[in-house]
Design a protein around this motif. Structure first.
Motif, PDB file in Angstrom:
ATOM      1  N   ASP A 128      -3.348  -2.536  -5.498  1.00 48.63           N
ATOM      2  CA  ASP A 128      -3.076  -2.954  -4.186  1.00 48.63           C
ATOM      3  C   ASP A 128      -3.873  -4.116  -3.723  1.00 48.63           C
ATOM      4  OD1 ASP A 128      -1.906  -2.969  -1.727  1.00 48.63           O
ATOM      5  OD2 ASP A 128      -2.864  -1.456  -0.877  1.00 48.63           O
ATOM      6  N   SER A 139       0.749  -1.182  -0.119  1.00 46.15           N
ATOM      7  CA  SER A 139       0.075  -0.023  -0.022  1.00 46.15           C
ATOM      8  C   SER A 139       0.912   1.268   0.070  1.00 46.15           C
ATOM      9  CB  SER A 139      -0.982  -0.075   1.181  1.00 46.15           C
ATOM     10  OG  SER A 139      -1.789  -1.095   1.237  1.00 46.15           O
ATOM     11  N   THR A 194      -4.839  -4.095   4.473  1.00 46.68           N
ATOM     12  CA  THR A 194      -5.588  -3.960   3.282  1.00 46.68           C
ATOM     13  C   THR A 194      -6.569  -5.316   3.274  1.00 46.68           C
ATOM     14  OG1 THR A 194      -3.794  -2.981   2.341  1.00 46.68           O
ATOM     15  CG2 THR A 194      -5.571  -3.801   0.802  1.00 46.68           C
ATOM     16  N   ILE A 238      -4.881   2.686   2.696  1.00 43.12           N
ATOM     17  CA  ILE A 238      -4.519   2.925   4.182  1.00 43.12           C
ATOM     18  C   ILE A 238      -3.106   2.015   4.449  1.00 43.12           C
ATOM     19  CG2 ILE A 238      -6.768   3.628   4.881  1.00 43.12           C
ATOM     20  CD1 ILE A 238      -6.917   0.907   6.357  1.00 43.12           C
TER      21      ILE A 238
HETATM   22 MG   LIG Z   1      -2.024  -2.915   2.433  1.00 44.08          MG
END
Ligand SMILES: [Mg+2]
Ligand SMILES: Nc1nc2c(ncn2[C@@H]2O[C@H](COP(=O)(O)OP(=O)(O)OP(=O)(O)O)[C@@H](O)[C@H]2O)c(=O)[nH]1
Length: 302
Positions: free
Chosen positions: A59, A19, A40, A32
């Motif tokens: 992501d 991320s 995540t 985040i």
């Molecule tokens: Mg992540």
């Protein structure tokens, strides 16, 4: 003008820095980040432009041995992201090296990723190790899997990230752009806002609690005065968790709310009034609706 475009999936163990890398590539915080594993939960796309190429980064949740339904749905979402991508980038933490978890990912890659698919290696967090160790780690990993290319990066500090972006741009197939040039993410705002609140909860709460809660945006009102009222529900699994989230005299929830409100307001570029509620919902981890709100496939958790 010949344009290029495609999807680049970022995969790796939990906490590898996926991320962080997505945010750096996009130039904004769309996913985040915390120091804890399994932050995540679903696939999050971020769009980066590089010359005539549009790179859509995906992501993904970290890959680990799943136990709960939620874990299984997360891992399935990650592999789904890899399967759909033009290029897969595997992130490995420089200071941890070829762990058991990375070994399992390499085995799965051999089985799951179609022959001929481009898989690159990004050894991340190089700021944490001595340069001498990197060569040996790179050799070890390349012996274990035939990577198309290896990059040494620090997603956090930015080292090596331009090289990686440049290579991705020239390696993606020719084709029209997939998103408008100025778009950076395709997650709905209400979901980004819920994620920001979940980040603050994860940073603030300890042990298992962050893994047993979810946040949903239930109300969104852009007011005439230029501000936005956002109502969010925090679902927790147990009675005792509610008290912990609220904290003594509501201090914990107040601090979380302030931190989340400030960041959502910055993201939106307008004042935000954030209202958080906590609801005890023992079965939320097995409710289909919670999964669709998170952007996960409930059945993948079966
Ligand atoms: Mg992540
Ligand atoms: N020292 C150092 N820390 C980094 C680097 N990249 C990421 N981190 C830190 O590693 C931690 C995990 O980063 P994330 O980006 O949330 O990792 P992730 O792979 O998305 O993790 P999950 O979502 O849980 O799978 C955070 O504390 C980051 O600040 C880096 O290049 N160097």
């Amino acid at each position: 003008m010949t344009t290029r475009a495609g999807f680049v999936a970022l995969i790796g163990e939990p906490n590898a820095g996926k991320s962080t890398l997505l945010n750096r590539m996009v130039g904004a915080k769309v996913s985040i980040v915390t120091h804890k594993v399994q932050t995540t939960r679903a696939r999050i796309r971020g769009v980066a432009m590089e010359g005539d190429a549009q790179i859509v980064f995906v992501d993904t949740p970290g890959l680990f041995r799943p136990r709960r339904r939620l874990d299984r749905a997360m891992v399935a979402a990650a592999w789904g992201g890899a399967a759909d991508a033009d290029i897969v980038v595997l992130l490995v933490e420089a200071h941890r090296g070829l762990t058991e978890g990375v070994g399992a990912i390499l085995d799965a890659l051999k089985e799951r990723v179609a022959e001929g698919r481009t898989v690159a290696l990004a050894i991340n967090k190089i700021d944490r190790v001595k340069a001498e160790t990197l060569l040996a780690l790179s050799a070890e990993l390349n012996e274990a899997y035939p990577f198309a290319k290896t990059f040494m990066i620090s997603a956090e500090k930015g080292h090596g990230v331009d090289d990686l972006r440049g290579w991705l741009a020239e390696t993606l197939p020719e084709g029209p752009w997939l998103y408008p040039e100025d778009q950076i993410a395709d997650l709905p705002m209400r979901m980004i806002a819920a994620e920001i609140t979940r980040e603050k909860l994860t940073l603030r709460l300890h042990q298992e609690l962050p893994y047993q809660l979810t946040v949903e945006t239930e109300g969104w009102d852009d007011r005439k005065d230029g501000s936005t009222r956002i109502d969010q529900m925090i679902y927790v699994a147990r009675d005792g968790h509610k008290g912990i989230v609220l904290g003594h005299k509501g201090e914990t929830i107040k601090a979380i709310s302030q931190a989340a409100r400030a960041e959502i307001a910055e993201f939106l570029g307008r004042p935000v009034h954030l209202f958080l509620q906590v609801k005890v919902r023992p079965g939320w981890l097995d409710e289909a609706e919670r999964y669709s709100e998170m952007g996960l496939d409930f059945r993948e958790g079966d």
